[in-house]
Scaffold this active site. Structure first.
Site, mmCIF file in Angstrom:
data_model
loop_
_atom_site.group_PDB
_atom_site.id
_atom_site.type_symbol
_atom_site.label_atom_id
_atom_site.label_comp_id
_atom_site.label_asym_id
_atom_site.label_seq_id
_atom_site.Cartn_x
_atom_site.Cartn_y
_atom_site.Cartn_z
ATOM 1 N N ASN A 195 -8.106 -2.878 13.673
ATOM 2 C CA ASN A 195 -9.487 -3.218 13.299
ATOM 3 C C ASN A 195 -9.540 -4.432 12.370
ATOM 4 O OD1 ASN A 195 -8.434 -2.158 10.982
ATOM 5 N ND2 ASN A 195 -9.824 -0.406 10.849
ATOM 6 N N GLU B 120 -9.811 -1.885 4.758
ATOM 7 C CA GLU B 120 -10.515 -1.585 6.000
ATOM 8 C C GLU B 120 -11.788 -2.439 6.101
ATOM 9 O OE1 GLU B 120 -9.017 0.101 8.135
ATOM 10 O OE2 GLU B 120 -8.580 2.175 7.606
ATOM 11 N N ASP C 150 0.808 -1.221 0.000
ATOM 12 C CA ASP C 150 0.000 0.000 0.000
ATOM 13 C C ASP C 150 0.841 1.270 0.000
ATOM 14 O OD1 ASP C 150 0.891 -0.462 2.609
ATOM 15 O OD2 ASP C 150 -1.090 -0.934 3.389
ATOM 16 N N HIS D 174 -7.635 -4.830 9.687
ATOM 17 C CA HIS D 174 -7.313 -4.573 8.276
ATOM 18 C C HIS D 174 -6.010 -5.252 7.868
ATOM 19 C CE1 HIS D 174 -5.214 -0.482 9.298
ATOM 20 N NE2 HIS D 174 -4.272 -1.318 8.960
HETATM 21 C C1 GLP Z 1 -0.848 -0.144 8.555
HETATM 22 C C2 GLP Z 1 -0.494 -0.721 7.171
HETATM 23 C C3 GLP Z 1 -0.620 -2.215 7.184
HETATM 24 C C4 GLP Z 1 -0.033 -2.708 8.479
HETATM 25 C C5 GLP Z 1 -0.983 -2.358 9.590
HETATM 26 C C6 GLP Z 1 -0.453 -2.634 10.976
HETATM 27 O O1 GLP Z 1 -1.717 0.901 8.516
HETATM 28 N N1 GLP Z 1 -1.255 -0.208 6.086
HETATM 29 O O2 GLP Z 1 0.022 -2.756 6.054
HETATM 30 O O3 GLP Z 1 0.127 -4.082 8.449
HETATM 31 O O4 GLP Z 1 -1.467 -1.048 9.446
HETATM 32 O O5 GLP Z 1 0.484 -1.690 11.341
HETATM 33 P P1 GLP Z 1 1.470 -1.914 12.561
HETATM 34 O O6 GLP Z 1 2.355 -3.032 12.173
HETATM 35 O O7 GLP Z 1 2.214 -0.617 12.706
HETATM 36 O O8 GLP Z 1 0.617 -2.234 13.737
#
Ligand code: GLP
Length: 242
Positions: free
Chosen positions: A136, A143, A67, A138
């Site tokens: 959440n 989302e 992303d 995702h």
């Molecule tokens: C982010 C990214 C995801 C990531 C997730 C968890 O917003 N878009 O690809 O896996 O949320 O993030 P974190 O590893 O900082 O908890």
């Protein structure tokens, strides 16, 4: 689904790196699906260590990132392209031309989306996808929604995601409200998926995703249907599952 329990974040990172390194050694020209966020930083560190010890060679590897924020250029210090460069690509021998992150710029999102889908198709899909999970549920930036998404698309980020990620921006309002992300179908078409999860704050959502109903309201729950998922989670993240 295989679940590997790690003692803590470092152990999770090492275990995930060992798995990925073995795959790279077996198939040096693989397509790696890569993630950003705090979860994979340790994994990238471990891979860099292996590279420095000459245990792994990325010269033939290709990558597709999950992303990118809409509106950020690759040299913005919160863009995911920048994140990948400083946390991984700049430290190993991967050919930058073989690394792909959605283009966050331009006023034609449809073009960015179709360009990215074309890249994925040309590469023949993803061999191994590294995934983190949002609070959440995702995956990528898919989302919670009424349906599972297919290919690359533009999403409106949810409040909880904005709250979680805006800490990395100077001001909350600096954080983009939209992002490009691979779709659930792109992710599910990956031959193998390695999901890494760490920390108590993810314990409940991990349990819901792995053992609850399969629903687009919890995007990560779709992973229950993939035939080759390895979950590497630390004790804290697994605390609700036990
Ligand atoms: C982010 C990214 C995801 C990531 C997730 C968890 O917003 N878009 O690809 O896996 O949320 O993030 P974190 O590893 O900082 O908890």
């Amino acid at each position: 689904m295989k679940i590997i329990k790690a003692s803590d974040y470092n152990d999770m990172s090492q275990k995930a790196a060992d798995i990925l390194a073995e795959i790279v050694q077996t198939k040096p020209d693989l397509v790696m699906g890569l993630a950003t966020g705090s979860s994979p930083i340790g994994l990238y560190k471990c891979l860099i260590e292996k590279y420095n010890q000459k245990l792994i060679d990325f010269s033939k590897a290709k990558s597709i990132n999950l992303d990118e924020y809409r509106g950020l250029s690759g040299d913005h210090n919160q863009s995911y392209r920048y994140f990948m460069n400083i946390n991984f690509f700049d430290h190993v021998n991967i050919n930058t031309g073989n690394t792909h992150v959605p283009n966050g710029l331009g006023d034609d999102p449809e073009k960015n989306i179709s360009d990215y889908n074309t890249i994925i198709e040309k590469l023949g899909g993803i061999d191994v996808q590294i995934l983190g999970m949002g609070h959440n549920g995702h995956i990528g930036f898919n989302e919670p929604a009424d349906f599972f998404t297919k290919k690359t698309h533009l999403v409106n980020l949810q409040e909880s995601t904005i709250l979680a990620n805006s800490v990395y921006f100077e001001k909350e309002e600096d954080m983009p409200r939209q992002a490009y992300t691979l779709g659930i179908q792109n992710i599910m078409y990956a031959k193998k998926i390695i999901l890494i999860v760490s920390g108590k704050a993810k314990a409940d959502i991990l349990k819901t995703a792995l053992t609850g109903h399969i629903t687009p309201r919890v995007p990560g729950s779709i992973l229950q249907l993939h035939s080759d998922v390895i979950v590497v989670a630390d004790v804290d993240a697994m605390s609700s599952l036990i």
